[in-house]
Design an enzyme around this catalytic site. Structure first.
Site, PDB file in Angstrom:
ATOM      1  CB  THR A 113      -0.945   0.019   1.209  1.00  0.00           C
ATOM      2  OG1 THR A 113      -1.656  -1.215   1.265  1.00  0.00           O
ATOM      3  CG2 THR A 113      -1.934   1.174   1.097  1.00  0.00           C
ATOM      4  CE  LYS A 158       1.246  -4.380   4.128  1.00  0.00           C
ATOM      5  NZ  LYS A 158       1.312  -2.905   4.077  1.00  0.00           N
ATOM      6  CD  GLU A 164       3.923  -7.167  12.813  1.00  0.00           C
ATOM      7  OE1 GLU A 164       4.759  -6.733  12.014  1.00  0.00           O
ATOM      8  OE2 GLU A 164       3.164  -8.126  12.560  1.00  0.00           O
TER       9      GLU A 164
END
Length: 272
Positions: free
Chosen positions: A24, A135, A168
């Protein structure tokens, strides 16, 4: 429940198995401030997953869309395709990609000045060194963790691994500042190696002569740090003012220096 139209066969593996990856990307004035880091992660992830993808063609499509939509978010999805039905991907020698765009987000400037609160998620991240950092499209752990968060109380979820180590945020990476040294969790067992994380560790740390370490971090490390902040390539970075009911200090010249670098890239326009 709605019946879907026939799904193109090129997306079968992505939908059935999550066999692919995504990015993204923030686009400002027709350019992506962190494109080189996005491209590097795409290239590395495609190689690690052994997906046959023409990066040059993908990049051309991205820049074309960015030229048409000069201020937007672009999501790139890459999926393995072809081959026989079933898990085995050895006969799947093709790939497909899709680009879609969204309006730019707008954030309150208080996220920077007042900081954000983190909720410690019950959902843990499982270890898988073979996929750590990528990802990929399998994000069910993040889906479950995001569902826990009460938006009126916490701004982001903090994710630990199965051993209790800090890894995270649900959609962000984490840094702590301790004695003017930046530290961020190692992501060799799980977690997503974020693009803003990479930019801070590589580009910004060199520009600002900052010392950065990848290390194992615990909740106690975060609670005793001089400053904690979260980051991603969309919102930039936010200082953390609390983890659960524990308040944290937010006095760090390093955050101010990093925000100067982000403002140079145009991030200020995302804040009212």
């Amino acid at each position: 429940m709605h019946a879907a139209a026939d799904i193109p066969s090129s997306w079968n593996r992505a939908i059935a198995y999550g066999d692919g990856l995504f990015e993204t990307i923030l686009v400002l004035d027709g350019a992506a401030p962190l494109w080189s880091f996005h491209r590097m992660r795409l290239q590395q992830s495609i190689q690690r997953m052994n997906i046959h993808c023409d990066i040059a063609e993908l990049e051309k499509s991205f820049h074309s869309l960015a030229g048409q939509q000069p201020n937007t978010l672009v999501k790139i999805i890459v999926a393995r395709s072809g081959g026989k039905r079933g898990y085995d991907s050895r006969s799947a020698n093709d790939s497909t990609f899709h680009l879609q765009h969204y309006p730019l987000p707008q954030y309150s400037h208080k996220r920077i000045t007042d900081g954000v609160r983190l909720h410690v998620c019950n959902q843990r991240l499982s270890h898988n060194a073979g996929l750590a950092g990528i990802k990929h499209l399998n994000r069910l752990e993040q889906v479950a963790a995001a569902t826990e968060r009460q938006s009126d109380w916490a701004d982001e979820g903090l994710m630990l691994d199965s051993r209790g180590a800090v890894i995270e945020g649900v959609s962000s990476n984490i840094f702590i500042v301790r004695n003017d040294v930046l530290a961020t969790p190692r992501l060799d067992y799980c977690g997503v190696a974020g693009v803003m994380r990479a930019a801070i560790m590589d580009k910004f740390s060199r520009t600002l002569s900052l010392s950065v370490q990848e290390t194992r971090l615990t909740l106690d490390d975060m609670l005793s740090a001089d400053t904690v902040f979260i980051c991603n390539s969309i919102f930039g970075l936010w200082p953390v003012n609390a983890i659960g009911v524990s308040l944290l200090p937010m006095h760090s010249g390093i955050i101010e220096q990093l925000w100067q670098q982000l403002n140079n890239l145009g991030y200020a326009r995302l804040y009212g």
